[in-house]
Design an enzyme around this catalytic site. Structure first.
Site, PDB file in Angstrom:
ATOM      1  N   SER A 124       0.836  -1.206   0.000  1.00  0.00           N
ATOM      2  CA  SER A 124       0.000   0.000   0.000  1.00  0.00           C
ATOM      3  C   SER A 124       0.869   1.253   0.000  1.00  0.00           C
ATOM      4  O   SER A 124       1.973   1.261   0.564  1.00  0.00           O
ATOM      5  CB  SER A 124      -0.843  -0.021   1.275  1.00  0.00           C
ATOM      6  OG  SER A 124      -1.435   1.223   1.486  1.00  0.00           O
ATOM      7  N   TYR A 149      -2.246  -1.131  10.816  1.00  0.00           N
ATOM      8  CA  TYR A 149      -2.465  -1.696   9.475  1.00  0.00           C
ATOM      9  C   TYR A 149      -1.269  -1.352   8.584  1.00  0.00           C
ATOM     10  O   TYR A 149      -0.678  -2.214   7.934  1.00  0.00           O
ATOM     11  CB  TYR A 149      -3.763  -1.151   8.858  1.00  0.00           C
ATOM     12  CG  TYR A 149      -3.853  -1.386   7.373  1.00  0.00           C
ATOM     13  CD1 TYR A 149      -4.102  -2.665   6.878  1.00  0.00           C
ATOM     14  CD2 TYR A 149      -3.653  -0.355   6.451  1.00  0.00           C
ATOM     15  CE1 TYR A 149      -4.159  -2.898   5.511  1.00  0.00           C
ATOM     16  CE2 TYR A 149      -3.703  -0.582   5.090  1.00  0.00           C
ATOM     17  CZ  TYR A 149      -3.954  -1.850   4.620  1.00  0.00           C
ATOM     18  OH  TYR A 149      -3.996  -2.085   3.263  1.00  0.00           O
ATOM     19  N   LYS A 153       1.854  -3.741   6.818  1.00  0.00           N
ATOM     20  CA  LYS A 153       2.254  -3.796   5.400  1.00  0.00           C
ATOM     21  C   LYS A 153       3.773  -3.602   5.260  1.00  0.00           C
ATOM     22  O   LYS A 153       4.433  -4.280   4.478  1.00  0.00           O
ATOM     23  CB  LYS A 153       1.509  -2.738   4.590  1.00  0.00           C
ATOM     24  CG  LYS A 153       0.023  -3.024   4.427  1.00  0.00           C
ATOM     25  CD  LYS A 153      -0.219  -4.195   3.505  1.00  0.00           C
ATOM     26  CE  LYS A 153      -1.661  -4.639   3.491  1.00  0.00           C
ATOM     27  NZ  LYS A 153      -1.901  -5.886   2.786  1.00  0.00           N
TER      28      LYS A 153
HETATM   29  P1  NAD Z   1     -11.016  -7.232   1.011  1.00  0.00           P
HETATM   30  O1  NAD Z   1     -11.255  -7.207   2.483  1.00  0.00           O
HETATM   31  O2  NAD Z   1     -12.175  -7.055   0.105  1.00  0.00           O
HETATM   32  O3  NAD Z   1     -10.261  -8.592   0.603  1.00  0.00           O
HETATM   33  C1  NAD Z   1      -9.423  -9.286   1.496  1.00  0.00           C
HETATM   34  C2  NAD Z   1      -9.889 -10.732   1.500  1.00  0.00           C
HETATM   35  O4  NAD Z   1      -9.050 -11.507   2.366  1.00  0.00           O
HETATM   36  C3  NAD Z   1     -11.329 -10.905   2.006  1.00  0.00           C
HETATM   37  O5  NAD Z   1     -12.031 -11.671   1.062  1.00  0.00           O
HETATM   38  C4  NAD Z   1     -11.177 -11.656   3.327  1.00  0.00           C
HETATM   39  O6  NAD Z   1     -12.285 -12.500   3.586  1.00  0.00           O
HETATM   40  C5  NAD Z   1      -9.873 -12.411   3.115  1.00  0.00           C
HETATM   41  N1  NAD Z   1      -9.101 -12.729   4.324  1.00  0.00           N
HETATM   42  C6  NAD Z   1      -8.759 -11.890   5.334  1.00  0.00           C
HETATM   43  N2  NAD Z   1      -8.003 -12.536   6.240  1.00  0.00           N
HETATM   44  C7  NAD Z   1      -7.856 -13.818   5.781  1.00  0.00           C
HETATM   45  C8  NAD Z   1      -7.171 -14.948   6.268  1.00  0.00           C
HETATM   46  N3  NAD Z   1      -6.506 -14.917   7.434  1.00  0.00           N
HETATM   47  N4  NAD Z   1      -7.208 -16.091   5.547  1.00  0.00           N
HETATM   48  C9  NAD Z   1      -7.905 -16.141   4.363  1.00  0.00           C
HETATM   49  N5  NAD Z   1      -8.575 -15.099   3.869  1.00  0.00           N
HETATM   50  C10 NAD Z   1      -8.546 -13.938   4.565  1.00  0.00           C
HETATM   51  O7  NAD Z   1      -9.882  -6.148   0.703  1.00  0.00           O
HETATM   52  P2  NAD Z   1      -9.349  -5.588  -0.688  1.00  0.00           P
HETATM   53  O8  NAD Z   1      -9.711  -4.160  -0.777  1.00  0.00           O
HETATM   54  O9  NAD Z   1      -9.690  -6.513  -1.774  1.00  0.00           O
HETATM   55  O10 NAD Z   1      -7.783  -5.638  -0.395  1.00  0.00           O
HETATM   56  C11 NAD Z   1      -6.976  -6.726  -0.805  1.00  0.00           C
HETATM   57  C12 NAD Z   1      -5.558  -6.493  -0.290  1.00  0.00           C
HETATM   58  O11 NAD Z   1      -5.085  -5.247  -0.783  1.00  0.00           O
HETATM   59  C13 NAD Z   1      -5.450  -6.406   1.227  1.00  0.00           C
HETATM   60  O12 NAD Z   1      -4.253  -7.043   1.631  1.00  0.00           O
HETATM   61  C14 NAD Z   1      -5.378  -4.920   1.497  1.00  0.00           C
HETATM   62  O13 NAD Z   1      -4.688  -4.633   2.681  1.00  0.00           O
HETATM   63  C15 NAD Z   1      -4.596  -4.439   0.274  1.00  0.00           C
HETATM   64  N6  NAD Z   1      -4.835  -3.019  -0.041  1.00  0.00           N
HETATM   65  C16 NAD Z   1      -6.121  -2.578  -0.210  1.00  0.00           C
HETATM   66  C17 NAD Z   1      -6.341  -1.212  -0.467  1.00  0.00           C
HETATM   67  C18 NAD Z   1      -7.751  -0.684  -0.606  1.00  0.00           C
HETATM   68  O14 NAD Z   1      -7.946   0.523  -0.460  1.00  0.00           O
HETATM   69  N7  NAD Z   1      -8.747  -1.511  -0.916  1.00  0.00           N
HETATM   70  C19 NAD Z   1      -5.261  -0.321  -0.565  1.00  0.00           C
HETATM   71  C20 NAD Z   1      -3.958  -0.821  -0.416  1.00  0.00           C
HETATM   72  C21 NAD Z   1      -3.754  -2.184  -0.157  1.00  0.00           C
HETATM   73  N1  UFG Z   2     -12.680  10.962   3.225  1.00  0.00           N
HETATM   74  C1  UFG Z   2     -13.710  11.809   3.561  1.00  0.00           C
HETATM   75  N2  UFG Z   2     -14.874  11.269   4.038  1.00  0.00           N
HETATM   76  C2  UFG Z   2     -15.053   9.928   4.194  1.00  0.00           C
HETATM   77  C3  UFG Z   2     -13.975   9.046   3.851  1.00  0.00           C
HETATM   78  C4  UFG Z   2     -12.797   9.596   3.367  1.00  0.00           C
HETATM   79  O1  UFG Z   2     -13.586  13.020   3.422  1.00  0.00           O
HETATM   80  O2  UFG Z   2     -16.112   9.494   4.649  1.00  0.00           O
HETATM   81  C5  UFG Z   2     -11.437  11.527   2.640  1.00  0.00           C
HETATM   82  C6  UFG Z   2     -10.183  11.219   3.436  1.00  0.00           C
HETATM   83  O3  UFG Z   2      -9.989  12.189   4.449  1.00  0.00           O
HETATM   84  C7  UFG Z   2      -9.122  11.261   2.338  1.00  0.00           C
HETATM   85  C8  UFG Z   2      -9.862  10.747   1.106  1.00  0.00           C
HETATM   86  O4  UFG Z   2     -11.243  10.935   1.371  1.00  0.00           O
HETATM   87  O5  UFG Z   2      -8.740  12.587   2.081  1.00  0.00           O
HETATM   88  C9  UFG Z   2      -9.607   9.270   0.825  1.00  0.00           C
HETATM   89  O6  UFG Z   2      -9.890   8.520   1.998  1.00  0.00           O
HETATM   90  P1  UFG Z   2     -10.043   6.933   1.959  1.00  0.00           P
HETATM   91  O7  UFG Z   2     -10.407   6.488   3.350  1.00  0.00           O
HETATM   92  O8  UFG Z   2     -10.941   6.531   0.858  1.00  0.00           O
HETATM   93  O9  UFG Z   2      -8.605   6.425   1.563  1.00  0.00           O
HETATM   94  P2  UFG Z   2      -7.180   6.655   2.290  1.00  0.00           P
HETATM   95  O10 UFG Z   2      -6.352   7.440   1.339  1.00  0.00           O
HETATM   96  O11 UFG Z   2      -7.325   7.166   3.654  1.00  0.00           O
HETATM   97  O12 UFG Z   2      -6.689   5.146   2.468  1.00  0.00           O
HETATM   98  C10 UFG Z   2      -6.683   4.224   1.407  1.00  0.00           C
HETATM   99  C11 UFG Z   2      -6.903   2.811   1.928  1.00  0.00           C
HETATM  100  C12 UFG Z   2      -5.711   2.331   2.723  1.00  0.00           C
HETATM  101  C13 UFG Z   2      -4.469   2.536   1.965  1.00  0.00           C
HETATM  102  C14 UFG Z   2      -4.334   3.960   1.500  1.00  0.00           C
HETATM  103  C15 UFG Z   2      -3.139   4.101   0.611  1.00  0.00           C
HETATM  104  O13 UFG Z   2      -8.055   2.743   2.759  1.00  0.00           O
HETATM  105  O14 UFG Z   2      -5.862   0.951   2.960  1.00  0.00           O
HETATM  106  O15 UFG Z   2      -5.481   4.319   0.735  1.00  0.00           O
HETATM  107  O16 UFG Z   2      -2.966   5.418   0.211  1.00  0.00           O
HETATM  108  F1  UFG Z   2      -3.407   2.222   2.752  1.00  0.00           F
END
Ligand code: NAD
Ligand code: UFG
Length: 338
Positions: A124, A149, A153
């Protein structure tokens, strides 16, 4: 030979499964369904017209992993499984270190036992030190993240680098995602958060569809053009295609390499709200409230390295993101529950 997707029933995993199936790969998914439903995968099968193998299980269960590797010929692993709610990680740090760090350790040990050494990891942009200089390239400093979190990572990145340095058979991609949003353009799969969404776009979409009243805009006094936070929002299908590109590259060579997956440009919270209103034709009322703890003012990617080394770049723009997010939300107001 198959690709194993841990956490493949989730938001990014289900879209990546779709892209890999369409590219001709066989896909095996291991997911404990703690934040996903089996329905996402039925829909992936329906869209692609292909079957995948699903195993309900936990990455921390070494016996389950050994059985999986014994049963399926796995060539590479894309490791999505983990917990991802930033706020919850502050309240439950042990759960996050256990699931994310111990889970990755358990997975790598099982891969080693099975002789599988090709791994793509979901990292991330949160690992980068807060900076006033944008964009962020892969060699920008990484620092002490503001929540468990983010720390998990960064710890996993260190773990994987050390592992590869100790055993050169490993080929590892650390993919640093910026802000994944949007949905497949069929409107059949998308993001389905449990309870109150933590992230901006699902919240906006739930307001537009009538599930919630108003968006709270967290902070309007940042030193950004309109005072609200700026992020690099990447369409989940572009992100999924980035995984395919990374897999194609790391299957040819060993090493541990890092790539940003973003678009290279940022949008503010207010720009996101306006773009969603435009795509949905619905009003999205909002209130400007105080800053959210731990947020940075701005964050966007330098995507040069991914372009040069993976031959990949994000193709979809903000209007595609919003149209696809709205198609998914309006057709499935309560996500996979209806
Ligand atoms: P998500 O929660 O939709 O997907 C994660 C999946 O992992 C889920 O289906 C959950 O059931 C499964 N899971 C969790 N713990 C487990 C375990 N111990 N064993 C088996 N399955 C397990 O999340 P996502 O948005 O698809 O994110 C996928 C990956 O990308 C995550 O590692 C997350 O940290 C990373 N990531 C997501 C974002 C974002 O904003 N969505 C940003 C940066 C990184
Ligand atoms: N925000 C609002 N209102 C809300 C939610 C978010 O104003 O209800 C704003 C936040 O303050 C930020 C922007 O929208 O300025 C984006 O916020 P998000 O929560 O959508 O995303 P973040 O950038 O905080 O975090 C996301 C993922 C993390 C990841 C990160 C990497 O949730 O898992 O991006 O940049 F690590």
């Amino acid at each position: 030979m198959s690709i194993l997707l841990t956490g493949g029933a989730g938001f990014i995993g289900s879209h990546t499964a779709l892209v890999l199936l369409e590219a001709g790969y066989d896909v095996v998914i291991l997911d404990n369904l703690c934040n996903a439903s089996r329905e996402s995968l039925s829909r992936v099968e329906e869209i692609t017209g292909r079957d995948l193998s699903f195993i309900e299980g936990d990455i921390r269960d070494g016996d389950a992993l050994d059985a999986l590797f014994a049963r399926h010929a796995i060539e590479a692993v894309v490791h999505f499984a983990g917990l991802k709610a930033v706020g919850e990680s502050t309240a439950r740090p042990l759960a996050y270190y256990d699931n994310n760090v111990t889970g990755t350790l358990s997975l790598c040990e099982a891969m080693q036992r099975a002789g599988v050494f090709t791994l793509v990891f979901s990292s991330s942009a949160t690992v980068y030190t807060e900076s006033s200089t944008m964009p962020l390239a892969e060699d920008a400093p990484t620092g002490r993240p503001s929540n468990p979190y983010g720390s998990s990572k960064l710890m996993i990145e260190w773990l994987l680098r050390d592992l590869q340095a100790a055993d050169p058979r490993w080929s590892i991609a650390l993919l640093r995602y910026f802000n994944p949003v949007g949905a497949h353009d069929s409107g059949r799969i998308g993001e389905d958060p449990n309870g109150m969404p933590n992230n901006l776009l699902p919240f906006i979409a739930q307001v537009a569809v009538g599930r919630r009243e108003r968006v709270s805009v967290f902070g309007s006094d940042y030193s950004t053009p309109d005072g609200t936070g700026v992020r690099d929002y990447i369409h989940v299908m572009d992100l999924a295609e980035g995984h395919r590109a990374a897999l194609d590259v790391i299957r040819q060579d060993t090493g541990c390499r890092t790539w940003n997956l973003g678009t290279g440009r940022g949008y503010s919270v207010l720009e996101m709200i306006t773009a969603f209103e435009r795509a949905s034709g619905r009003p999205v009322p909002f209130d400007k409230v105080g800053r959210r703890q731990g947020d940075v003012a701005q964050c966007w990617a330098d995507v040069t390295r991914a372009g040069q080394e993976l031959g990949w770049r994000a193709e979809r723009g903000l209007d595609d993101i919003m149209a696809d997010a709205w198609r998914w939300q309006s057709a499935n107001p309560y996500g996979y529950r209806g």
